[in-house]
Design a protein around this motif. Sequence first.
Motif, PDB file in Angstrom:
ATOM      1  N   GLU A  22     -42.086  25.895   9.948  1.00 47.01           N
ATOM      2  CA  GLU A  22     -41.111  24.905  10.537  1.00 47.01           C
ATOM      3  C   GLU A  22     -40.795  23.861   9.643  1.00 47.01           C
ATOM      4  OE1 GLU A  22     -41.022  22.163  14.526  1.00 47.01           O
ATOM      5  OE2 GLU A  22     -42.630  23.345  14.211  1.00 47.01           O
TER       6      GLU A  22
ATOM      7  N   VAL B  34     -36.046  23.493  11.731  1.00 48.40           N
ATOM      8  CA  VAL B  34     -35.593  24.836  11.411  1.00 48.40           C
ATOM      9  C   VAL B  34     -37.071  25.603  11.668  1.00 48.40           C
ATOM     10  CG1 VAL B  34     -34.854  26.734  10.034  1.00 48.40           C
ATOM     11  CG2 VAL B  34     -33.491  24.625  10.401  1.00 48.40           C
ATOM     12  N   THR B  35     -37.027  26.610  12.744  1.00 51.85           N
ATOM     13  CA  THR B  35     -38.295  27.310  12.440  1.00 51.85           C
ATOM     14  C   THR B  35     -38.056  28.789  12.116  1.00 51.85           C
ATOM     15  OG1 THR B  35     -38.009  27.765  14.838  1.00 51.85           O
ATOM     16  CG2 THR B  35     -39.271  25.888  13.983  1.00 51.85           C
ATOM     17  N   LEU B  36     -38.791  29.421  11.707  1.00 52.74           N
ATOM     18  CA  LEU B  36     -38.761  30.745  11.230  1.00 52.74           C
ATOM     19  C   LEU B  36     -39.921  31.501  11.297  1.00 52.74           C
ATOM     20  CD1 LEU B  36     -36.962  32.168   7.916  1.00 52.74           C
ATOM     21  CD2 LEU B  36     -39.506  33.020   8.388  1.00 52.74           C
TER      22      LEU B  36
ATOM     23  N   VAL C 155     -35.235  32.625  14.292  1.00 52.84           N
ATOM     24  CA  VAL C 155     -34.902  31.459  13.456  1.00 52.84           C
ATOM     25  C   VAL C 155     -34.510  30.552  14.781  1.00 52.84           C
ATOM     26  CG1 VAL C 155     -33.722  30.378  11.808  1.00 52.84           C
ATOM     27  CG2 VAL C 155     -34.742  32.579  11.117  1.00 52.84           C
ATOM     28  N   THR C 156     -34.629  29.422  14.793  1.00 55.99           N
ATOM     29  CA  THR C 156     -33.954  28.473  15.475  1.00 55.99           C
ATOM     30  C   THR C 156     -33.653  27.116  14.801  1.00 55.99           C
ATOM     31  OG1 THR C 156     -36.333  27.301  16.178  1.00 55.99           O
ATOM     32  CG2 THR C 156     -35.602  29.250  17.533  1.00 55.99           C
ATOM     33  N   ARG C 157     -32.935  26.520  15.208  1.00 62.15           N
ATOM     34  CA  ARG C 157     -32.469  25.154  14.643  1.00 62.15           C
ATOM     35  C   ARG C 157     -32.469  24.174  15.712  1.00 62.15           C
ATOM     36  NH1 ARG C 157     -27.418  22.431  13.519  1.00 62.15           N
ATOM     37  NH2 ARG C 157     -27.576  20.969  11.983  1.00 62.15           N
ATOM     38  N   ASN C 158     -33.343  23.189  15.871  1.00 64.41           N
ATOM     39  CA  ASN C 158     -33.603  22.296  16.911  1.00 64.41           C
ATOM     40  C   ASN C 158     -33.547  22.988  18.293  1.00 64.41           C
ATOM     41  OD1 ASN C 158     -33.255  19.972  15.087  1.00 64.41           O
ATOM     42  ND2 ASN C 158     -30.859  20.272  15.190  1.00 64.41           N
TER      43      ASN C 158
ATOM     44  N   VAL D  38     -30.807  31.108  16.155  1.00 66.13           N
ATOM     45  CA  VAL D  38     -29.932  31.136  15.018  1.00 66.13           C
ATOM     46  C   VAL D  38     -29.838  32.687  14.685  1.00 66.13           C
ATOM     47  CG1 VAL D  38     -29.096  30.722  12.682  1.00 66.13           C
ATOM     48  CG2 VAL D  38     -30.265  28.956  14.458  1.00 66.13           C
TER      49      VAL D  38
ATOM     50  N   LEU E  76     -27.107  26.537   9.880  1.00 71.24           N
ATOM     51  CA  LEU E  76     -28.167  25.696   9.987  1.00 71.24           C
ATOM     52  C   LEU E  76     -27.814  24.313   9.603  1.00 71.24           C
ATOM     53  CD1 LEU E  76     -30.790  27.545   7.871  1.00 71.24           C
ATOM     54  CD2 LEU E  76     -30.510  27.501  10.314  1.00 71.24           C
TER      55      LEU E  76
ATOM     56  N   TYR F  79     -28.624  21.406   4.710  1.00 70.51           N
ATOM     57  CA  TYR F  79     -29.846  21.942   4.821  1.00 70.51           C
ATOM     58  C   TYR F  79     -30.436  22.689   3.298  1.00 70.51           C
ATOM     59  CZ  TYR F  79     -34.149  23.819   6.811  1.00 70.51           C
ATOM     60  OH  TYR F  79     -35.531  24.143   7.084  1.00 70.51           O
TER      61      TYR F  79
END
Length: 219
Positions: free
Chosen positions: A128, A132-134, A141-144, A148, A201, A205
């Motif tokens: 994180e 952004v988390t991966l 993958v997420t953004r806020n 994604v 992203l 970023y």
Amino acid sequence: MRLLLVEDDMMIGEAVRLGLRKQALAVDWVQDGLAARTALGTETFDLVLLDLGLPKLDGLQVLKWLRGTGNQVPVLILTARDSVSDRIQGLDAGADDYIVKTFDLNELAARVRAVLRRRSGRAENVVEHLGVTLDPASHEVTRNGAAVNLSHREFSLLEALLERPGKVLSRAQLEESLYGWGEEVESNAVEVHIHNLRKKLGAEYIQNVRGVGYRVRAA
């Protein structure tokens, strides 16, 4: 992430290579110990998958040579040798993990992720940074908090950049994390993937360090 697979069994080698490529990992494959020593002496890898019963040079000899050179690349042994003494010998020679054939490809992928996570000094599998988390296990993958959708190449590139936020990676280094031997690399592939990641992203970023490469901003 770029892995070296050292395996002389063609069926196992092909299955492992294809399985790990689906995990967004670049896999280079050699079939004997001497070829492994040459590859390890001339190129850089994030992890080595090493069989022990190899032609030309035994896997344990390759491992002892590797550690003797001071190379600390993580090594995961894949072998049919399943005795306790064999495991002890492999681990004491410098291996980071040991898995006995026949193994489940999902378990192998999980062990690869665990070894890479320990190498990076992380306790958690999920990375994180700045919203952004991966997740290497689920490829999510997420953004806020919002999902994604990334291609395998985009995921691999982002994972490489997130390993050390703020560190600049050259185009050549990013290509190595995306492509194994024999895979065709288009001249502008990295630039295209970076462009797509910025669209998904946020343009700020990933930063372009002119004449050097790219980085995820540190903060």
